[in-house]
Design a protein around this motif. Structure first.
Motif, PDB file in Angstrom:
ATOM      1  N   ASP A   1       0.812  -1.207   0.000  1.00  0.00           N
ATOM      2  CA  ASP A   1       0.000   0.000   0.000  1.00  0.00           C
ATOM      3  C   ASP A   1       0.847   1.260   0.000  1.00  0.00           C
ATOM      4  OD1 ASP A   1      -1.721   2.195   1.183  1.00  0.00           O
ATOM      5  OD2 ASP A   1      -3.182   0.621   0.768  1.00  0.00           O
ATOM      6  N   TYR A   2       1.574   1.481   1.089  1.00  0.00           N
ATOM      7  CA  TYR A   2       2.379   2.704   1.148  1.00  0.00           C
ATOM      8  C   TYR A   2       3.461   2.690   0.080  1.00  0.00           C
ATOM      9  CZ  TYR A   2       0.253   3.460   5.696  1.00  0.00           C
ATOM     10  OH  TYR A   2      -0.628   3.656   6.695  1.00  0.00           O
ATOM     11  N   ARG A   3       4.092   1.514  -0.076  1.00  0.00           N
ATOM     12  CA  ARG A   3       5.176   1.411  -1.046  1.00  0.00           C
ATOM     13  C   ARG A   3       4.792   0.505  -2.195  1.00  0.00           C
ATOM     14  NH1 ARG A   3      10.272   1.120   3.115  1.00  0.00           N
ATOM     15  NH2 ARG A   3       9.710   2.986   4.248  1.00  0.00           N
ATOM     16  N   GLY A   4       3.525   0.607  -2.624  1.00  0.00           N
ATOM     17  CA  GLY A   4       3.037  -0.267  -3.687  1.00  0.00           C
ATOM     18  C   GLY A   4       3.775  -0.074  -4.994  1.00  0.00           C
ATOM     19  N   PHE A   5       4.234   1.130  -5.236  1.00  0.00           N
ATOM     20  CA  PHE A   5       4.931   1.408  -6.488  1.00  0.00           C
ATOM     21  C   PHE A   5       6.218   0.604  -6.576  1.00  0.00           C
ATOM     22  CE2 PHE A   5       6.814   4.692  -9.469  1.00  0.00           C
ATOM     23  CZ  PHE A   5       6.023   4.283 -10.517  1.00  0.00           C
ATOM     24  N   ASP A   6       6.900   0.524  -5.450  1.00  0.00           N
ATOM     25  CA  ASP A   6       8.142  -0.253  -5.366  1.00  0.00           C
ATOM     26  C   ASP A   6       7.879  -1.716  -5.700  1.00  0.00           C
ATOM     27  OD1 ASP A   6      10.913  -0.571  -4.488  1.00  0.00           O
ATOM     28  OD2 ASP A   6       9.995  -1.722  -2.877  1.00  0.00           O
ATOM     29  N   THR A   7       6.809  -2.265  -5.107  1.00  0.00           N
ATOM     30  CA  THR A   7       6.486  -3.672  -5.344  1.00  0.00           C
ATOM     31  C   THR A   7       6.057  -3.896  -6.786  1.00  0.00           C
ATOM     32  OG1 THR A   7       5.665  -3.600  -3.106  1.00  0.00           O
ATOM     33  CG2 THR A   7       5.290  -5.590  -4.308  1.00  0.00           C
TER      34      THR A   7
ATOM     35  N   SER B   1      -0.985  -3.608 -12.322  1.00  0.00           N
ATOM     36  CA  SER B   1      -0.698  -2.284 -12.859  1.00  0.00           C
ATOM     37  C   SER B   1      -1.962  -1.428 -12.897  1.00  0.00           C
ATOM     38  CB  SER B   1      -0.117  -2.389 -14.256  1.00  0.00           C
ATOM     39  OG  SER B   1       0.975  -3.240 -14.261  1.00  0.00           O
ATOM     40  N   ALA B   2      -3.090  -2.060 -13.290  1.00  0.00           N
ATOM     41  CA  ALA B   2      -4.321  -1.291 -13.366  1.00  0.00           C
ATOM     42  C   ALA B   2      -4.745  -0.805 -11.987  1.00  0.00           C
ATOM     43  CB  ALA B   2      -5.418  -2.153 -13.993  1.00  0.00           C
TER      44      ALA B   2
ATOM     45  N   HIS C   1      -4.760   3.850  -8.416  1.00  0.00           N
ATOM     46  CA  HIS C   1      -4.456   4.375  -7.080  1.00  0.00           C
ATOM     47  C   HIS C   1      -3.524   5.574  -7.172  1.00  0.00           C
ATOM     48  CE1 HIS C   1      -3.913   4.059  -2.761  1.00  0.00           C
ATOM     49  NE2 HIS C   1      -2.614   4.104  -2.933  1.00  0.00           N
ATOM     50  N   PHE C   2      -2.483   5.435  -8.008  1.00  0.00           N
ATOM     51  CA  PHE C   2      -1.524   6.543  -8.079  1.00  0.00           C
ATOM     52  C   PHE C   2      -2.081   7.695  -8.898  1.00  0.00           C
ATOM     53  CE2 PHE C   2       1.453   3.036  -7.178  1.00  0.00           C
ATOM     54  CZ  PHE C   2       1.847   3.528  -5.965  1.00  0.00           C
ATOM     55  N   PHE C   3      -2.945   7.384  -9.887  1.00  0.00           N
ATOM     56  CA  PHE C   3      -3.535   8.431 -10.711  1.00  0.00           C
ATOM     57  C   PHE C   3      -4.380   9.371  -9.861  1.00  0.00           C
ATOM     58  CE2 PHE C   3      -6.794   9.932 -13.730  1.00  0.00           C
ATOM     59  CZ  PHE C   3      -5.948  10.584 -14.593  1.00  0.00           C
ATOM     60  N   THR C   4      -5.026   8.796  -8.854  1.00  0.00           N
ATOM     61  CA  THR C   4      -5.855   9.626  -7.989  1.00  0.00           C
ATOM     62  C   THR C   4      -5.059  10.281  -6.877  1.00  0.00           C
ATOM     63  OG1 THR C   4      -6.363   7.719  -6.663  1.00  0.00           O
ATOM     64  CG2 THR C   4      -7.907   8.265  -8.403  1.00  0.00           C
ATOM     65  N   GLY C   5      -3.750  10.155  -6.912  1.00  0.00           N
ATOM     66  CA  GLY C   5      -2.927  10.842  -5.935  1.00  0.00           C
ATOM     67  C   GLY C   5      -2.581  10.017  -4.717  1.00  0.00           C
ATOM     68  N   ALA C   6      -2.818   8.711  -4.788  1.00  0.00           N
ATOM     69  CA  ALA C   6      -2.447   7.790  -3.712  1.00  0.00           C
ATOM     70  C   ALA C   6      -2.992   8.246  -2.366  1.00  0.00           C
ATOM     71  CB  ALA C   6      -0.926   7.618  -3.638  1.00  0.00           C
ATOM     72  N   ASN C   7      -4.250   8.697  -2.371  1.00  0.00           N
ATOM     73  CA  ASN C   7      -4.765   9.236  -1.108  1.00  0.00           C
ATOM     74  C   ASN C   7      -5.992   8.484  -0.601  1.00  0.00           C
ATOM     75  OD1 ASN C   7      -6.372   9.992  -3.102  1.00  0.00           O
ATOM     76  ND2 ASN C   7      -6.214  12.197  -2.806  1.00  0.00           N
ATOM     77  N   HIS C   8      -6.049   7.197  -0.887  1.00  0.00           N
ATOM     78  CA  HIS C   8      -7.107   6.351  -0.325  1.00  0.00           C
ATOM     79  C   HIS C   8      -8.489   6.861  -0.650  1.00  0.00           C
ATOM     80  CE1 HIS C   8      -4.457   3.691   1.898  1.00  0.00           C
ATOM     81  NE2 HIS C   8      -3.723   4.757   2.108  1.00  0.00           N
TER      82      HIS C   8
END
Lengths: 108, 315
Positions: free
Chosen positions: B130-136, B256-257, B262-269
């Motif tokens: 979650d917090y570091r989902g981009f890394d994973t 990826s989707a 998640h990241f497109f919306t600013g990763a803000n839950h």
């Protein structure tokens, strides 16, 4: 008193396991052929692991984690001999030169 | 021009002319009658080489490794490393103490907020997915790229040189532990257990230690064990090249989707329609469970594909 006895048992088991592992390492480095090296290598995975697992059981006390530890031992006791068997088989199939020489020695 | 023999000129030579030894080996393997014959010839060559080498070519190197200071240095370095590790291990905090790692604000934040923000009881999964989902996400793509590269280099599927393909198959049959009764009996007990255990670790990843990577590795090991014991034909009933392609690509696309949104919306839950559920249930923690499964699929497929590629060059 009982505590000391337990600690003593733990130390003895752990040291025995370590000695067996050490013997295995020395044996793997000392012996010359693959088949000879398999012999100490198999010992470390079975007896050495059992002794060390038992020492962990003695140290931590007998509860449901014991079952997990014994499961690990069981897993290794199933897999390690199979591994040795497969290595031995592969050596037998590929190292023809050595085995032919040995067969000649046996005949002589 | 005089041919120099230092490392750099050898590297240049290798870049220009390729690996001579590899080429000759391939030619040899194509010209040979049978694998057994080929091994015998190789052995002979090796023995010849050893004979010529023992006459003095590699003698100095051997002496170097046997010299007393080399040995002393090896022992001293090993002992100091062992001592360092033991010293560090002794200074580790005791397992399970509450205030173990709270020495920075970041750690404290994770410990306090992971459960309510991601719904994961296992904080590690909450962080890596979650917090570091981009890394994973990047890590799973690295695995995929690695397996793609190996496929490019080692795959004999669609190989134009028919003789090379047949040769690979012949080698495969020669070294395969075919119908080994001992291995099969062990695998009959172990491989289902391994597969179920791997699935358990994947699906329980947000509740207990584990997750996609470790569970996927166990799944892959189970597949490899099954393949080793029962051969390609039986494995192909449920796992072929097609399965590998579909599963890993779909898992990566899903990951990826999901993460891209998640990241497109600013990763803000933002609200994503998946209720977080009761913490501690299997069906909780929102996206973490399917994401874990996707990662597990990718890892298992990668492991199995690497194994088959290096073994035979084909599924």
């Amino acid at each position: 008193m009982l505590e000391y006895l337990r600690l003593f048992l733990f130390a003895v088991l752990l040291l025995a396991g370590l000695i067996i592992q050490l013997t295995a390492v020395l044996g793997v480095n000392r012996f010359r052929f693959a088949v000879n090296r398999m012999h100490p290598a198999g010992m470390a995975d079975t007896l050495g692991l059992l002794l060390m697992a038992l020492s962990a059981v003695v140290y931590a006390g007998f509860d449901w984690i014991t079952l997990k530890i014994l499961l690990v031992v069981a897993l290794f006791w199933i897999t390690s001999p199979v591994c040795s068997h497969l290595i031995g088989r592969l050596v037998r199939e590929t190292d023809e030169e050595h085995f032919e020489a040995e067969a000649k020695e046996w005949k002589a | 021009m005089k041919k120099k023999n230092d490392a750099f000129s050898r590297l240049l030579d290798w870049l220009e002319n390729g690996d001579q030894a590899l080429d000759t080996e391939m030619e040899d393997s194509l010209s040979d009658a049978s694998p057994a014959e080929h091994i015998k010839q190789k052995k002979k060559k090796k023995a010849d080489k050893r004979k010529t080498a023992s006459k003095g070519a590699s003698a100095p190197r051997r002496a170097y490794a046997d010299s007393w200071w080399y040995r002393t240095c090896a022992v001293v370095i090993c002992l100091s490393l062992i001592g360092l590790l033991l010293f560090t291990a002794l200074r580790l905090p005791e397992f399970g103490t509450a205030d173990t790692l709270i020495d920075s604000e970041l750690t404290e934040y994770y410990v306090e907020h992971t459960l309510e923000e991601t719904g994961a009881v296992n904080i590690v999964t909450g962080i890596i997915l979650d917090y570091r989902g981009f890394d994973t996400l990047g890590e799973s793509h690295v695995l995929f790229i690695a397996v793609c590269t190996v496929l490019l280099m080692l795959s004999v599927r669609g190989e134009k040189n028919e003789a090379l393909r047949l040769k690979a198959n012949e080698y495969e049959r020669h070294f395969e532990p075919e119908d080994d009764l001992i291995l099969q009996s062990a695998a009959r007990i172990l491989s289902p257990l391994t597969l179920v255990f791997g699935l358990y670790i994947i699906f329980n990843g947000h509740l207990s230690p584990g997750g996609g990577f470790s569970g996927g590795a166990i799944l892959g090991a189970g597949l490899i064990l099954y393949q080793n014991a029962f051969g390609y034909e039986k494995t192909e009933r449920f796992f072929t090249y097609k399965t590998f392609r579909w599963v890993s690509v779909c898992a990566l696309l899903f990951y990826s989707a999901a993460k891209g949104y998640h990241f497109f919306t600013g990763a803000n839950h933002l609200e994503n329609g998946i209720s977080p559920g009761v913490a501690g249930n299997i069906l909780s923690a929102g996206l973490l469970l399917p994401l874990n499964f996707a990662v597990g699929c990718v890892v298992a497929c990668t492991m199995y594909a690497l194994y088959t590629m290096f073994r035979k060059g084909e599924f």
